[in-house]
Design a protein around this motif. Structure first.
Motif, PDB file in Angstrom:
ATOM      1  N   VAL A 220       0.824  -1.213   0.000  1.00 52.70           N
ATOM      2  CA  VAL A 220       0.000   0.000   0.000  1.00 52.70           C
ATOM      3  C   VAL A 220       0.848   1.247   0.000  1.00 52.70           C
ATOM      4  O   VAL A 220       0.522   2.249  -0.644  1.00 52.70           O
ATOM      5  N   LEU A 221       1.982   1.205   0.707  1.00 52.88           N
ATOM      6  CA  LEU A 221       2.809   2.394   0.860  1.00 52.88           C
ATOM      7  C   LEU A 221       3.654   2.694  -0.368  1.00 52.88           C
ATOM      8  O   LEU A 221       4.376   3.670  -0.392  1.00 52.88           O
ATOM      9  N   CYS A 222       3.620   1.840  -1.339  1.00 59.51           N
ATOM     10  CA  CYS A 222       4.299   2.099  -2.606  1.00 59.51           C
ATOM     11  C   CYS A 222       3.321   2.748  -3.571  1.00 59.51           C
ATOM     12  O   CYS A 222       2.129   2.462  -3.557  1.00 59.51           O
ATOM     13  N   ASP A 223       3.811   3.621  -4.416  1.00 55.77           N
ATOM     14  CA  ASP A 223       2.929   4.395  -5.293  1.00 55.77           C
ATOM     15  C   ASP A 223       2.833   3.848  -6.703  1.00 55.77           C
ATOM     16  O   ASP A 223       2.113   4.409  -7.533  1.00 55.77           O
ATOM     17  N   SER A 224       3.576   2.803  -7.029  1.00 58.42           N
ATOM     18  CA  SER A 224       3.569   2.326  -8.406  1.00 58.42           C
ATOM     19  C   SER A 224       2.229   1.694  -8.737  1.00 58.42           C
ATOM     20  O   SER A 224       1.631   0.992  -7.917  1.00 58.42           O
ATOM     21  N   LEU A 274      -9.342  -2.004   3.236  1.00 64.13           N
ATOM     22  CA  LEU A 274      -8.282  -1.825   4.214  1.00 64.13           C
ATOM     23  C   LEU A 274      -7.106  -1.061   3.617  1.00 64.13           C
ATOM     24  O   LEU A 274      -6.548  -0.149   4.238  1.00 64.13           O
ATOM     25  N   ALA A 275      -6.738  -1.442   2.391  1.00 65.25           N
ATOM     26  CA  ALA A 275      -5.630  -0.758   1.727  1.00 65.25           C
ATOM     27  C   ALA A 275      -5.929   0.724   1.544  1.00 65.25           C
ATOM     28  O   ALA A 275      -5.075   1.585   1.772  1.00 65.25           O
ATOM     29  N   ALA A 276      -7.177   1.028   1.158  1.00 64.90           N
ATOM     30  CA  ALA A 276      -7.540   2.428   0.943  1.00 64.90           C
ATOM     31  C   ALA A 276      -7.512   3.209   2.259  1.00 64.90           C
ATOM     32  O   ALA A 276      -7.053   4.356   2.301  1.00 64.90           O
ATOM     33  N   GLU A 277      -7.994   2.590   3.349  1.00 67.84           N
ATOM     34  CA  GLU A 277      -7.992   3.271   4.643  1.00 67.84           C
ATOM     35  C   GLU A 277      -6.567   3.559   5.108  1.00 67.84           C
ATOM     36  O   GLU A 277      -6.260   4.660   5.580  1.00 67.84           O
ATOM     37  N   VAL A 278      -5.690   2.551   4.992  1.00 71.53           N
ATOM     38  CA  VAL A 278      -4.314   2.735   5.435  1.00 71.53           C
ATOM     39  C   VAL A 278      -3.617   3.792   4.597  1.00 71.53           C
ATOM     40  O   VAL A 278      -2.950   4.690   5.111  1.00 71.53           O
ATOM     41  N   GLN A 279      -3.785   3.693   3.278  1.00 70.50           N
ATOM     42  CA  GLN A 279      -3.114   4.646   2.389  1.00 70.50           C
ATOM     43  C   GLN A 279      -3.608   6.063   2.624  1.00 70.50           C
ATOM     44  O   GLN A 279      -2.813   7.022   2.667  1.00 70.50           O
ATOM     45  N   SER A 280      -4.915   6.213   2.829  1.00 68.73           N
ATOM     46  CA  SER A 280      -5.466   7.547   3.070  1.00 68.73           C
ATOM     47  C   SER A 280      -4.937   8.128   4.381  1.00 68.73           C
ATOM     48  O   SER A 280      -4.551   9.303   4.440  1.00 68.73           O
ATOM     49  N   PHE A 281      -4.896   7.306   5.443  1.00 68.03           N
ATOM     50  CA  PHE A 281      -4.409   7.787   6.738  1.00 68.03           C
ATOM     51  C   PHE A 281      -2.946   8.208   6.645  1.00 68.03           C
ATOM     52  O   PHE A 281      -2.550   9.252   7.161  1.00 68.03           O
ATOM     53  N   VAL A 282      -2.126   7.384   5.982  1.00 65.54           N
ATOM     54  CA  VAL A 282      -0.702   7.693   5.871  1.00 65.54           C
ATOM     55  C   VAL A 282      -0.491   8.954   5.030  1.00 65.54           C
ATOM     56  O   VAL A 282       0.349   9.805   5.360  1.00 65.54           O
ATOM     57  N   GLN A 283      -1.238   9.097   3.945  1.00 62.23           N
ATOM     58  CA  GLN A 283      -1.074  10.271   3.088  1.00 62.23           C
ATOM     59  C   GLN A 283      -1.476  11.553   3.802  1.00 62.23           C
ATOM     60  O   GLN A 283      -0.900  12.618   3.555  1.00 62.23           O
ATOM     61  N   VAL A 284      -2.468  11.465   4.706  1.00 64.90           N
ATOM     62  CA  VAL A 284      -2.932  12.662   5.408  1.00 64.90           C
ATOM     63  C   VAL A 284      -1.961  13.069   6.523  1.00 64.90           C
ATOM     64  O   VAL A 284      -1.623  14.247   6.669  1.00 64.90           O
ATOM     65  N   HIS A 285      -1.492  12.090   7.307  1.00 65.45           N
ATOM     66  CA  HIS A 285      -0.718  12.406   8.510  1.00 65.45           C
ATOM     67  C   HIS A 285       0.779  12.125   8.375  1.00 65.45           C
ATOM     68  O   HIS A 285       1.566  12.682   9.139  1.00 65.45           O
TER      69      HIS A 285
END
Length: 529
Positions: A220-224, A274-285
Motif C-alpha cells: 500500500v505504501l508504494c505508489d507504483s 483496508l488498503a484504501a484506509e491505510v493509504q489515506s491515513f498515511v497520506q494525510v498524517h
C-alpha cells in the motif's frame, strides 16, 4: 480488599494451593490450571506428578458452615464451599485431564458434589458427563454435548464466519475440524495454545493481525500502479491446501472457478477497503510528521504536537502503516528519542493496543540486535516510553525479548536496568508474573533478582509460584551462583513472608545437591527451620 482465606486452605501443600488459586481466577481458570500442571511436570502428561490423593481428601473433608438464609449450622464437604466458578473449572479440568486423575479420586469428588441437590446447573451438567464416563468404565470420557446435526451446523456457521477473516480461521480452527479428537489430544492442543507467549491475549491478537497485513502494508505504501494492482488481487490463506490447486488448468479453465471467484470477492473487497484506509491515513498524517521528525529541533517547537493526536483515532493497521512510512523501526536513535519525547505530554494517553504496537515497532528489533550496551539515546527513549506506558513493556516487549532464543547478556542487563530504575512499584509484580510464565533459565535469574530488590512485599500467590519454580528447577540450576544468590535473597529479603512450608520445599529440592554453594543454602534453611 482481599478476602480472608479459610484455615484449611493454609494446611494444603503448595501445589494444591496454587491449583485452587488458578481454578478460582475466573472463567479461564481451567486453562490457567492446565498451564500450571504443564509447568510442574517433568515428563509425561500434565498432572501426573500432582498429589491427587491428598488434594481430593482435603476437598472431600467436611467443614461446618452456615447454610441458607436462616444461617442454620450444617456440615458440608469443602468442595461445596468453594466458589461456583472454581467448581466449574475443576470439573472442566477433570474432563480434559482424562486418565491422569485416579479413578478413586474422581469418584470421591463426584460423590461430594452429589450432596448438593440444588447446585449450579453447569456444575451438575459437568458432573453428569464425568459420571457417564465412569459408568462406562472410562476414566477419560469423551463427552459429546452436541448432536451430530448440531455439530454440523456449528461447523457450517464457523466456515461462514471465517470465510473472509484470516484471524477468525485460526481462532475457530477447533470447530472446523471434521475429525473428533481424543481427550489426550484435546489436552495437548489446549497446552500448545496456552504455551504461546501471553504475552497477553491482546498482544497475541495484534501479532496475528500484523502477520496477515505485513505484505499488504508494504504494497500500500508504494505508489507504483503495478503494486497497487497487486493489492487488489487475491490473497491466499496460509495453510490453505487449495492455494496451488486453484490455479488454472492448461486449457485455461479453473475447476470450480465461478464458486471460487464468488468466495474470494468479499475478501478482495475487504482488502481493498483496508488498503484504501491505510493509504489515506498515511497520506494525510505521514508527510507532516516525517517533516517534523527530520527537521532540526527548535526551541519554538510546541510541547504537544497537534499532529500526534491522530494516534488516538487510528486503527492498528493504520498505526503500523504510519510506523513503516516514518521508518520508526530503523530510524536513527536520536530521531527515536525525539519521537518518544513527543509521546510524554500527549493527552489523552494512547490506548493499550496502540502503545503495544509502538513498543514493538520502536524497540523490539533494536533490543534483540544488541551486542553491546545500548546507546544513551536508545536508553533514554526506552526509559521515557516505559515510564509513560509500562503495561506494553511488561506484557509485550519484556516477554518477547526474554523468550527469544540465543540472546546474550546485553538484553538481560537492559531489562534489569529498566526494572530497577524505570518501572513504578505497582508494575514490578507484573514483571515477575511474566517471567515465571517462561521456562526458568540462567538468564532469567538476574531479572527475578532485580524484581526482589524493588518489591518489599510480594503477593502471596506470586511468592508461592516463585518458590515452586525454584524447587522444580533446583536439579538444573542449583550449581549456578546466580541461583544461590536468588534463593538467598528470597530467604532474607522476604523473610517475614517465607513460611515453614516454603523452607521445607526448598530444603527438599536442594537435598541431593552436594556443591559448596548449595551446602550453605542447606545450612541456612536448616538453621532457620
Amino acid at each position: 480488599m482481599e478476602l480472608p482465606r479459610p484455615a484449611w486452605l493454609q494446611s494444603l501443600d503448595t501445589a494444591s494451593r496454587l491449583l485452587l488459586h488458578a481454578l478460582g481466577s475466573g472463567p479461564a481458570g481451567a486453562l490457567a490450571a492446565l498451564r500450571l500442571l504443564q509447568r510442574g511436570r517433568a515428563s509425561g502428561s500434565p498432572g501426573q506428578g500432582f498429589p491427587w490423593q491428598p488434594f481430593t481428601a482435603a476437598l472431600c473433608a467436611e467443614e461446618p458452615t452456615l447454610d441458607g438464609l436462616q444461617g442454620a449450622l450444617a456440615v458440608k464437604p469443602r468442595l461445596l464451599l468453594l466458589p461456583i466458578v472454581c467448581q466449574r473449572n475443576l470439573l472442566s479440568l477433570l474432563l480434559v485431564l482424562g486418565a491422569v486423575v485416579p479413578r478413586g479420586c474422581l469418584g470421591q469428588l463426584l460423590q461430594a458434589l452429589g450432596q448438593d441437590s440444588h447446585g449450579d446447573p453447569w456444575v451438575q451438567a459437568l458432573r453428569e458427563l464425568l459420571q457417564q464416563g465412569a459408568r462406562a468404565g472410562q476414566s477419560s470420557p469423551a463427552p459429546t454435548a452436541l448432536s451430530p446435526g448440531c455439530q454440523q451446523q456449528l461447523r457450517s456457521l464457523g466456515r461462514k464466519i471465517t470465510q473472509n477473516k484470516r484471524q477468525g480461521q485460526r481462532k475457530l480452527k477447533w470447530c472446523l475440524s471434521e475429525q473428533p479428537r481424543a481427550p489426550g489430544d484435546v489436552a495437548e492442543s489446549v497446552l500448545q495454545r496456552g504455551k504461546r507467549k501471553k504475552v497477553l491475549e491482546e498482544s497475541l491478537e495484534l501479532e496475528e493481525e500484523r502477520e496477515g497485513k505485513r505484505l499488504l502494508l508494504e504494497e500500500v505504501l508504494c505508489d507504483s500502479p503495478a503494486t497497487q494492482q497487486r493489492v487488489a488481487g487475491p490473497e491466499e490463506v496460509p495453510g490453505d491446501p487449495s492455494g496451488d490447486r486453484c490455479a488454472q488448468s492448461p486449457d485455461g479453465a479453473a475447476p470450480g472457478g465461478s464458486q471460487q471467484e464468488a468466495a474470494r470477492e468479499p475478501r478482495q473487497t475487504s482488502q481493498a477497503e483496508l488498503a484504501a484506509e491505510v493509504q489515506s491515513f498515511v497520506q494525510v498524517h505521514g508527510p507532516r510528521l516525517k517533516m517534523l521528525l527530520q527537521k532540526e529541533p527548535s526551541h519554538l517547537e510546541p510541547i504537544v504536537l497537534p499532529e500526534l493526536r491522530a494516534l488516538n483515532n487510528c486503527s492498528a493497521s493504520q498505526l503500523e502503516g504510519l510506523c513503516s512510512f516514518l521508518q520508526l523501526p530503523t530510524c536513527p536513535e536520536p530521531l527515536l528519542l525525539r519521537f518518544c519525547s513527543w509521546l510524554l505530554p500527549l493527552s489523552p494517553d494512547l490506548s493499550y493496543t496502540s502503545s503495544a504496537i509502538l513498543a514493538q515497532q520502536l524497540f523490539l528489533r533494536r533490543v534483540l540486535s544488541l551486542t553491546r550496551p545500548p546507546s544513551r539515546h536508545l536508553m533514554a527513549a526506552l526509559t521515557s516510553f516505559c515510564s509513560k506506558y509500562p503495561q506494553p513493556f511488561c506484557r509485550v516487549l519484556l516477554p518477547a525479548v526474554l523468550q527469544e532464543p540465543g540472546q546474550g547478556s546485553e538484553q538481560t542487563k537492559l531489562v534489569c536496568e529498566l526494572v530497577e530504575e524505570c518501572l513504578e512499584p505497582e508494575c514490578v509484580p507484573l514483571v515477575l508474573s511474566q517471567v515465571l510464565e517462561l521456562p526458568l533459565s540462567e538468564k532469567l535469574l538476574p531479572v527475578i533478582q532485580s524484581v526482589l530488590g524493588r518489591q518489599e512485599v510480594l503477593p502471596p500467590e506470586l511468592l508461592d509460584l516463585l518458590v515452586l519454580t525454584l524447587c522444580q528447577q533446583a536439579p538444573a540450576l542449583a550449581t549456578l551462583p546466580s541461583y544461590t544468590k536468588l534463593v538467598t535473597a528470597v530467604l532474607t529479603m522476604h523473610q517475614s513472608q517465607v513460611t515453614p512450608a516454603h523452607r521445607s520445599s526448598l530444603a527438599t529440592a536442594l537435598h541431593h545437591s552436594n556443591t559448596a554453594l548449595t551446602k550453605s543454602l542447606q545450612a541456612m534453611l536448616g538453621g532457620a527451620s
